[in-house]
Design a protein around this motif. Structure first.
Motif, mmCIF file in Angstrom:
data_model
loop_
_atom_site.group_PDB
_atom_site.id
_atom_site.type_symbol
_atom_site.label_atom_id
_atom_site.label_comp_id
_atom_site.label_asym_id
_atom_site.label_seq_id
_atom_site.Cartn_x
_atom_site.Cartn_y
_atom_site.Cartn_z
ATOM 1 N N TYR A 160 104.960 34.258 8.456
ATOM 2 C CA TYR A 160 104.427 34.626 9.584
ATOM 3 C C TYR A 160 103.499 33.645 10.010
ATOM 4 C CZ TYR A 160 101.345 37.383 12.513
ATOM 5 O OH TYR A 160 100.506 37.771 13.632
ATOM 6 N N ARG A 202 115.726 39.007 7.976
ATOM 7 C CA ARG A 202 116.220 37.836 7.128
ATOM 8 C C ARG A 202 117.252 36.977 7.947
ATOM 9 N NH1 ARG A 202 118.994 41.667 2.468
ATOM 10 N NH2 ARG A 202 120.966 42.487 3.706
ATOM 11 N N PHE A 262 107.452 32.398 13.361
ATOM 12 C CA PHE A 262 107.587 32.253 12.150
ATOM 13 C C PHE A 262 108.030 30.723 11.779
ATOM 14 C CE2 PHE A 262 108.898 36.616 12.686
ATOM 15 C CZ PHE A 262 108.397 37.206 11.553
ATOM 16 N N GLY A 304 111.570 36.279 4.328
ATOM 17 C CA GLY A 304 110.237 36.122 4.769
ATOM 18 C C GLY A 304 109.319 36.261 3.592
ATOM 19 N N GLY A 361 108.373 40.397 8.580
ATOM 20 C CA GLY A 361 108.876 39.276 8.075
ATOM 21 C C GLY A 361 108.211 38.693 6.687
ATOM 22 N N GLU A 416 111.521 44.685 8.968
ATOM 23 C CA GLU A 416 111.649 43.191 8.278
ATOM 24 C C GLU A 416 113.132 42.501 8.869
ATOM 25 O OE1 GLU A 416 110.995 40.340 6.092
ATOM 26 O OE2 GLU A 416 109.731 42.086 5.824
#
Length: 236
Positions: free
Chosen positions: A66, A203, A115, A60, A89, A201
């Motif tokens: 985002y 990924r 996203f 991110g 993110g 978070e």
């Protein structure tokens, strides 16, 4: 913030080893024993690493951004002023880089985060989720899903069942997806109080590409074969 992943360590040693080989190339190019030994060592070192150490990541803030979320923030003063929907993110796993939200006010389908990728993705094989379990009343997310899109076409989805831990969790996709341009993350439940669900978070894990050491070992083996052929030709 820089995170010392095994992949970064591996890449560092690749650069060092390749540099040393280039420096001494004149000494080893005619030595089949040295070439064979280095090629074998490079293959073993590359293959011995776990999958995640050899895989790539889409992160991110750099590889995807985002866009929007319909979640309702928890406005408790303990989470201010850092609490924001866009923290999820953004590429950071700092304690004040997550988002605490009100799952108890969510519709039946839960809350969504959208996203968009900066470029169509390589093959995505997994999802890594960084969950938080704070010392106040916030509890990590539990049930959710990720929906993958190519432009406006839904490619497929993957469910998430996260454990109540403070750190990274990995989820392997049953079906890999290629050419993803956007994705939506959905959360439905949390561990404990849903009035203060927290997540930090995400990924995306991509298919590992042949590393420098793997390519180098192939080249060295080729050099070894060429030297053997040349010596046989000279002897005949």
């Amino acid at each position: 913030m820089f995170h010392l992943h095994e992949a970064n360590v591996r890449r560092f040693f690749e650069i060092v080893i390749v540099g040393i080989l280039q420096y001494f190339s004149g000494k080893i190019r005619n030595s089949p024993i040295i070439l064979r030994t280095i090629a074998f060592a490079a293959l073993v070192f590359s293959a011995a690493l776990p999958f995640n150490a050899r895989a790539g990541y889409l992160n991110g803030g750099t590889d995807f951004q985002y866009v929007a979320s319909d979640a309702v923030l928890n406005l408790n003063s303990n989470y201010q002023p850092w609490n924001a929907l866009s923290n999820f993110g953004d590429g950071s796993t700092a304690n004040t880089a997550g988002v605490v939200f009100r799952l108890d006010q969510a519709p039946e389908g839960g809350y969504n985060w959208e996203f968009t990728l900066t470029a169509p993705s390589p093959t995505i094989t997994g999802i890594d989720l960084h969950t938080k379990v704070g010392s106040l009343v916030d509890n990590g997310v539990k049930d959710g899903a990720v929906y993958f899109y190519s432009d406006n076409t839904l490619l497929g989805q993957s469910t998430l069942v996260a454990a109540r831990v403070d750190g990274w969790q990995s989820f392997e996709l049953s079906t890999p997806f290629t050419g993803v341009t956007s994705f939506i993350v959905n959360f439905k439940t949390s561990h404990g109080s849903s009035s203060a669900a927290e997540v930090n978070e995400i990924r995306l894990v991509t298919v590992p590409e042949p590393g420098s050491l793997l390519l180098l070992s192939g080249g060295l083996l080729g050099g070894y074969v060429a030297i053997r052929k040349r010596k046989r030709a000279n002897a005949s």
